[in-house]
Design a protein around this motif. Structure first.
Motif, PDB file in Angstrom:
ATOM      1  N   UNK A 289       0.827  -1.193   0.000  1.00 26.68           N
ATOM      2  CA  UNK A 289       0.000   0.000   0.000  1.00 26.68           C
ATOM      3  C   UNK A 289       0.873   1.260   0.000  1.00 26.68           C
ATOM      4  N   UNK A 290       1.912   1.206   0.809  1.00 29.30           N
ATOM      5  CA  UNK A 290       2.826   2.350   0.879  1.00 29.30           C
ATOM      6  C   UNK A 290       3.431   2.634  -0.489  1.00 29.30           C
ATOM      7  N   UNK A 291       3.899   1.573  -1.141  1.00 30.24           N
ATOM      8  CA  UNK A 291       4.531   1.765  -2.448  1.00 30.24           C
ATOM      9  C   UNK A 291       3.527   2.311  -3.459  1.00 30.24           C
ATOM     10  N   UNK A 296       1.463   6.512  -6.946  1.00 34.26           N
ATOM     11  CA  UNK A 296       0.307   7.293  -7.404  1.00 34.26           C
ATOM     12  C   UNK A 296       0.528   8.773  -7.088  1.00 34.26           C
ATOM     13  N   UNK A 297       1.064   9.040  -5.890  1.00 37.50           N
ATOM     14  CA  UNK A 297       1.330  10.424  -5.506  1.00 37.50           C
ATOM     15  C   UNK A 297       2.284  11.094  -6.488  1.00 37.50           C
ATOM     16  N   UNK A 298       3.348  10.391  -6.852  1.00 36.79           N
ATOM     17  CA  UNK A 298       4.340  10.974  -7.769  1.00 36.79           C
ATOM     18  C   UNK A 298       3.713  11.215  -9.136  1.00 36.79           C
ATOM     19  N   UNK A 319       0.234  12.183   4.081  1.00 34.96           N
ATOM     20  CA  UNK A 319      -0.729  11.976   5.166  1.00 34.96           C
ATOM     21  C   UNK A 319      -1.344  10.591   5.066  1.00 34.96           C
ATOM     22  N   UNK A 320      -1.767  10.210   3.852  1.00 37.21           N
ATOM     23  CA  UNK A 320      -2.440   8.925   3.694  1.00 37.21           C
ATOM     24  C   UNK A 320      -1.523   7.770   4.074  1.00 37.21           C
ATOM     25  N   UNK A 321      -0.280   7.816   3.639  1.00 33.47           N
ATOM     26  CA  UNK A 321       0.549   6.645   3.959  1.00 33.47           C
ATOM     27  C   UNK A 321       0.895   6.606   5.445  1.00 33.47           C
ATOM     28  N   UNK A 322       1.083   7.758   6.082  1.00 32.71           N
ATOM     29  CA  UNK A 322       1.343   7.725   7.525  1.00 32.71           C
ATOM     30  C   UNK A 322       0.118   7.190   8.260  1.00 32.71           C
ATOM     31  N   UNK A 360       8.572   7.569   5.871  1.00 37.51           N
ATOM     32  CA  UNK A 360       8.013   8.837   5.397  1.00 37.51           C
ATOM     33  C   UNK A 360       9.099   9.696   4.766  1.00 37.51           C
ATOM     34  N   UNK A 361      10.287   9.637   5.328  1.00 35.50           N
ATOM     35  CA  UNK A 361      11.419  10.352   4.720  1.00 35.50           C
ATOM     36  C   UNK A 361      11.626   9.910   3.276  1.00 35.50           C
ATOM     37  N   UNK A 362      11.538   8.617   3.055  1.00 38.60           N
ATOM     38  CA  UNK A 362      11.730   8.120   1.688  1.00 38.60           C
ATOM     39  C   UNK A 362      10.673   8.708   0.761  1.00 38.60           C
TER      40      UNK A 362
END
Lengths: 404, 247
Positions: A289-291, A296-298, A319-322, A360-362
């Motif tokens: 999900x994170x990936x 999608x964000x990019x 926000x969504x991934x956190x 999140x840094x990544x």
């Protein structure tokens, strides 16, 4: 007295209730607005793209290919439950009516997709055949529906054959034949279309005969399949709300997991880092999900025209991934080991927050680099700073409360 | 001799229902103590109190004179627990279970590297080192629990019915290791229904019935108190439950 029709009614209404229960969450939340926004943005882009389409574009072949795929795309949901393999297996003969109803149900549900695809591909069709009457297109869709029905029936018969390579071969041949019929029909080679239809029907009858030599419904496989389908629905719903009975599928991640493990130093302090990192990677959906959210964000940052909107999307996806990762903290709540380990609770929280901020840094780095690649250097800097501020605010103000 | 685990007048159980009514016993270094009782007698509740998952309503439990409330980390550190039903992380391989346990119990890395291959060999699990629990049989899962416990070699072992699901070789290895640990100075509290095995391996017995201790001591002491010369633990136990229903 066992009544298969009654059972189907019960299962169907329970199924619809379950879907609508989560449907409410999906269409209420802030994500629904985002989805709506995305779909309308896509529709606008599609229109713009169509307007600028050159006449050499192979739109005919795209329509043929999509229609061909639609004839064989027939996911089958039988609404069986795990315990059925024990309790209903004795009533297999009486279950025929039940399975007929489920097949019909699946077919009707699939018609929605056909109609949506028909509407979406219509402009492409008329781009290829601008002089044709709309009825010709509708006739093509009807042909698609007929082949879809046949393919669904053939797929059901093929379930009695346990050899998977044979099934794949069968599906592939049916795909080729169905697609050819649609192709000949569209190109108005009616003679060829009729010939291939006869070949198809020959195969159809052969499959019927061949598969009816084996009796026996593959309960285990059908149940597992249903389980997978429901799980993918739950995973989707889980983006909007908390789905309690989402059973996670383990992903081994044979390459990346040992690598990650190697970088965790040995020692009591790192006990929970060890557990959280491996759980993040392997347990069903956290990592995938994170990936997905990062990618999608990019893509959105690249596609969305307005600079500020790009930034908002970037923050939104961070926000969504956190937010989606918070449940990982309680992922092992039923494990008594966590209560037995001689490790301080503070270490557990620290390990979790360290993991969250690391990934999140990544994500922030990927988004910032996306801005850089768009040559928005100044804006990349603004985004980087606001994303870092946002991350710390979220992790110390909001998440901390959730973790105690 | 100094006692390792001491339970004093323990009253405990669930919110509205007491299961244990004043239980007292101890486990010393260099002994295996069998906790014997019918289903529902209070064995598992006793164990949950000992490992610190449940808190006593009355009475105290100490390990090396430390209570759980006073120093939870030190209390837990001295103890390994083997549950009745194996509890494994779906996301971790066998190796990772071992390593995680070693890390949590602060076992030096060299010692971990030295001990785990021997345990794998002993329990015939070398091939499964990088398997995930979904592929384990019931007995293999139990072996993972046992290996994790013997990996850290604590002073006290708390074991809840270790034999179910284990193959005969596994049982033999477990008993052998348990004996070795006892000889090295550890104390073991083991609940079981397999009385013949308990009779053979345990130094002392605690017979618990309806939340109270009905008898405790060595086999000879139990025989004397029931006035049944040469009786086996099975016979003593059955006699005890008969007496109980006469009251």
């Amino acid at each position: 007295m066992f009544n298969a029709a009654e059972l189907f009614k019960e299962r169907l209404s329970a199924h619809v209730k379950e879907l609508s229960r989560y449907g409410r969450y999906i269409f209420n939340g802030h994500m629904a607005i985002l989805l709506l926004f995305l779909i309308s943005a896509l529709a606008v882009f599609y229109q713009q793209w169509l307007a600028g389409l050159s006449s050499s574009f192979p739109s005919e072949w795209i329509v043929i290919g999509m229609f061909g795929l639609l004839t064989v795309y027939n996911p089958l949901q039988t609404l069986l439950k795990e315990a059925d393999i024990v309790f209903l297996i004795a009533a297999e003969e009486k279950m025929r009516a039940y399975f007929r109803s489920t097949i019909l149900y699946n077919f009707v549900i699939q018609l929605y997709i056909v109609i949506l695809a028909g509407a979406a591909l219509g402009p492409l069709y008329f781009h290829a055949f601008p002089t044709r009457n709309g009825w010709v297109y509708i006739a093509t869709i009807v042909l698609l529906i007929v082949f879809k029905a046949w393919n669904l029936a053939a797929k059901w018969w093929m379930y009695t054959i346990r050899d998977h390579s044979l099934r794949i071969l069968d599906a592939f041949i049916r795909f080729l034949l169905s697609t050819s019929v649609i192709m000949f029909f569209m190109q108005e080679h009616m003679m060829y279309a009729a010939i291939v239809t006869f070949i198809y029907l020959g195969l159809f009858i052969y499959i019927y005969r061949f598969s009816h030599k084996n009796v026996g419904i593959p309960w285990d496989e059908l149940i597992q399949q249903d389980h997978h389908r429901m799980n993918s629905f739950y995973r989707f719903a889980n983006l909007f709300t908390d789905v309690p009975h989402l059973r996670n599928k383990l992903k081994q991640r044979k390459w990346i997991a040992p690598l990650v493990r190697k970088y965790i130093p040995y020692g009591r302090k790192h006990t929970f880092s060890y557990l959280f990192r491996l759980s993040f990677l392997r347990s069903g959906d956290y990592a995938s999900m994170y990936i997905r959210l990062v990618i999608i964000g990019a893509i959105l940052i690249i596609l969305v025209p307005n600079m500020w909107l790009k930034g908002i999307f970037g923050l939104l996806f961070i926000y969504m991934s956190m937010f989606q990762l918070i449940p990982l903290y309680k992922h092992h709540r039923t494990m008594i080991w966590l209560d037995l380990y001689p490790v301080e609770v503070v270490d557990k929280r620290r390990a979790f927050q360290a993991l969250i901020s690391r990934i999140t840094w990544i994500q922030i780095a990927v988004f910032t680099l996306t801005f850089v690649s768009l040559q928005l250097f100044m804006f990349a800097g603004i985004f980087l700073i606001s994303a870092i501020v946002f991350m710390y605010l979220f992790s110390f103000a909001y998440m901390r409360r959730k973790l105690t | 001799m100094e006692s390792l685990l001491r339970v004093d007048d323990l009253v405990g159980g669930y919110t509205h229902k007491n299961v244990l009514h004043g239980v007292s016993f101890e486990v010393r270094h260099r002994e295996i103590v069998g906790l014997i009782g019918l289903n529902g007698a209070g064995k598992s509740t006793t164990i949950k109190h000992v490992i610190g998952l449940m808190q006593a309503k009355q009475g105290t439990i100490t390990i090396h004179d430390d209570t759980f409330a006073k120093n939870p980390t030190k209390y837990r550190e001295c103890m390994a627990y083997i549950p009745e039903v194996p509890i494994l992380y779906d996301e971790l391989t066998l190796y990772e279970h071992l390593e995680l346990t070693a890390m949590a119990y602060d076992l030096p890395e060299e010692l971990f590297k030295k001990r785990y291959p021997k345990l794998l060999k002993e329990f015939h699990m070398e091939k499964q080192l990088h398997w995930f629990p979904v592929h384990f049989s019931k007995g293999m899962r139990q072996k993972v629990m046992i290996m994790c416990a013997f990996l850290i070699q604590p002073d006290l072992y708390v074991v809840d019915e270790p034999f179910v699901g284990l193959d005969p070789l596994g049982i033999q290895s477990y008993l052998q290791l348990m004996n070795d640990m006892r000889d090295q100075g550890a104390g073991i509290l083991m609940s079981t229904h397999i009385l013949a095995t308990a009779q053979q391996y345990c130094d002392r017995f605690i017979i618990i019935h309806e939340g109270s201790i009905r008898a405790q001591g060595t086999l000879q002491e139990l025989r004397d108190s029931f006035e049944m010369k040469d009786a086996s633990l099975d016979e003593l136990y059955i006699q005890l439950t008969k007496e109980d229903s006469n009251v």
